[in-house]
Design an enzyme around this catalytic site. Structure first.
Site, PDB file in Angstrom:
ATOM      1  N   THR A  24      20.558  17.582  50.859  1.00 17.84           N
ATOM      2  CA  THR A  24      20.648  18.261  49.561  1.00 17.84           C
ATOM      3  C   THR A  24      19.797  17.526  48.532  1.00 17.84           C
ATOM      4  O   THR A  24      19.252  18.134  47.614  1.00 17.84           O
ATOM      5  CB  THR A  24      22.109  18.344  49.053  1.00 17.84           C
ATOM      6  OG1 THR A  24      22.600  17.044  48.733  1.00 17.84           O
ATOM      7  CG2 THR A  24      23.017  19.024  50.064  1.00 17.84           C
ATOM      8  N   HIS A  38      39.251  43.872  21.951  1.00 21.82           N
ATOM      9  CA  HIS A  38      40.060  44.717  21.075  1.00 21.82           C
ATOM     10  C   HIS A  38      40.095  44.199  19.631  1.00 21.82           C
ATOM     11  O   HIS A  38      40.242  43.005  19.397  1.00 21.82           O
ATOM     12  CB  HIS A  38      41.495  44.787  21.589  1.00 21.82           C
ATOM     13  CG  HIS A  38      41.605  45.337  22.974  1.00 21.82           C
ATOM     14  ND1 HIS A  38      41.209  46.613  23.307  1.00 21.82           N
ATOM     15  CD2 HIS A  38      42.065  44.781  24.122  1.00 21.82           C
ATOM     16  CE1 HIS A  38      41.419  46.824  24.601  1.00 21.82           C
ATOM     17  NE2 HIS A  38      41.933  45.726  25.114  1.00 21.82           N
ATOM     18  N   LYS A  80      21.897  21.569  46.961  1.00 21.07           N
ATOM     19  CA  LYS A  80      22.230  20.932  45.681  1.00 21.07           C
ATOM     20  C   LYS A  80      22.465  22.024  44.646  1.00 21.07           C
ATOM     21  O   LYS A  80      21.624  22.907  44.444  1.00 21.07           O
ATOM     22  CB  LYS A  80      21.089  20.007  45.245  1.00 21.07           C
ATOM     23  CG  LYS A  80      21.495  18.987  44.214  1.00 21.07           C
ATOM     24  CD  LYS A  80      22.397  17.904  44.789  1.00 21.07           C
ATOM     25  CE  LYS A  80      21.605  16.700  45.252  1.00 21.07           C
ATOM     26  NZ  LYS A  80      22.424  15.774  46.071  1.00 21.07           N
TER      27      LYS A  80
HETATM   28  O1  LIG Z   1      37.592  52.551  25.979  1.00 22.05           O
HETATM   29  C1  LIG Z   1      38.754  52.370  26.388  1.00 22.05           C
HETATM   30  N1  LIG Z   1      39.048  52.645  27.687  1.00 22.05           N
HETATM   31  C2  LIG Z   1      40.306  52.475  28.207  1.00 22.05           C
HETATM   32  O2  LIG Z   1      40.543  52.745  29.418  1.00 22.05           O
HETATM   33  C3  LIG Z   1      41.297  52.007  27.342  1.00 22.05           C
HETATM   34  N2  LIG Z   1      42.610  51.703  27.507  1.00 22.05           N
HETATM   35  C4  LIG Z   1      43.087  51.250  26.313  1.00 22.05           C
HETATM   36  O3  LIG Z   1      44.254  50.859  26.119  1.00 22.05           O
HETATM   37  N3  LIG Z   1      42.096  51.256  25.380  1.00 22.05           N
HETATM   38  C5  LIG Z   1      40.972  51.722  25.999  1.00 22.05           C
HETATM   39  N4  LIG Z   1      39.708  51.916  25.541  1.00 22.05           N
END
Ligand SMILES: O=c1[nH]c(=O)c2[nH]c(=O)[nH]c2[nH]1
Length: 303
Positions: free
Chosen positions: A57, A259, A12
């Site tokens: 189960t 990012h 389960k």
């Molecule tokens: O810390 C990072 N590593 C990477 O391999 C990478 N590649 C990227 O485009 N930015 C980053 N930043």
């Protein structure tokens, strides 16, 4: 051409269980999602429909709840070890158990209302707010002889607003990335670590304490590492955990690079001195790696 039954397991999945410990008026809660997977002499049920070797189960679900009542839940790991041992040791047809647990944290609600009769000091003893942070995980495997415990966490989101650079990388005809000498470094820490404990060692692990300490070391190393790449930060984090936690032999980290792009405010006649960013959710760089003790065979699966 005859076909062959390959690896199979059953049980389960996702048994949601909240266990309240009522010691007087100060309650403790454990909130788990427990998945049971068993394997063994299960060819017949697949090939002929004969169920003589099958523990239902439904029974595995009932066992999870009954064990929570009977034994309490000291930690996700202890609870999973207990269950794995039970299924394999009590059923001759079951040779392996894998118990996965996710644990959701709850924090006590604190309040200044000292008139509330349930309140001791500044905390309500039976009121909790769900922790919005990481989910704790464990996976316990047992084959009747040895345990393998891989614990971890997912969704621990962290950010450094400076002390991060990225430059000196390969530039080919498709490279547009500008070198960064002061950038935001943000990630969601997803980590799994393997305990050396496998059942026959004398000293049991205090899994609650171990978890709290691993999390602390992950956070502190993220904060304290001056980073030239997320890869460097990854190694620093794993290295710090292994240096401080002798009960752990190996740790695998999966770190999405969340990012943050500086927004171009020139069109509005404004300067952007590293203050206004666009937080992109995808695509993201994904930096993954295992750090392990020398001489130890790493076994945490790459997924
Ligand atoms: O810390 C990072 N590593 C990477 O391999 C990478 N590649 C990227 O485009 N930015 C980053 N930043």
């Amino acid at each position: 051409m005859p076909m062959v039954l390959g690896q199979n397991q059953y049980g389960k999945a996702e048994n949601r269980i909240v266990r309240v410990r009522r010691d007087g008026t100060r309650h403790e809660v454990k909130d788990l999602n427990v998945s049971v997977a068993l394997s063994g002499d299960l060819a017949d049920t697949h090939l002929t429909g004969g169920n003589a070797a099958v523990l239902p189960t439904d029974t595995t679900k009932n066992t999870v709840y009954a064990f929570a009542q009977e034994h309490g839940i000291t930690s996700a790991e202890d609870f999973a070890v207990l269950l794995a041992r039970h299924f394999v040791d009590s059923q001759p047809t079951i040779h392996r158990a894998r118990i996965r647990v996710e644990e959701y944290g709850w924090n006590r609600i604190t309040t200044a209302d000292s008139r509330n009769r349930f309140i001791g000091a500044d905390e309500v003893r039976h009121s909790f707010v769900r922790d919005g942070g990481e989910v704790r995980t464990t996976e316990v495997g047992y084959d009747g002889e040895r345990f393998q415990i891989i614990s971890g966490l997912t969704g621990l989101v962290v950010m450094n607003t400076t002390a991060s650079e990225f430059w000196g990388y390969i530039k080919d005809r498709y490279t547009t990335l500008k070198e960064a000498y002061d950038r935001i470094l943000a990630t969601e820490v997803n980590a799994r670590w393997r305990f050396s404990w496998s059942g026959d060692e004398l000293a049991p692990v205090n899994f609650e304490r171990s978890y709290a300490q691993v999390k602390r070391h992950l956070l502190e190393s993220f904060a304290e590492t001056y980073s030239y790449s997320l890869q460097q930060t990854l190694f620093a984090m794993g290295n710090r955990v292994l240096n401080n936690r002798p009960e752990i032999d190996e740790i695998r980290l999966s770190l999405p690079n969340k990012h943050h792009f500086l927004v171009d405010l020139e069109p509005f006649g404004q300067k952007n001195d590293n203050e206004v960013y666009f937080a992109a959710d995808r695509p993201y760089g994904l930096i993954e790696g295992t750090v392990h003790r020398e001489g130890v065979e790493p076994v945490i699966p790459v997924d």
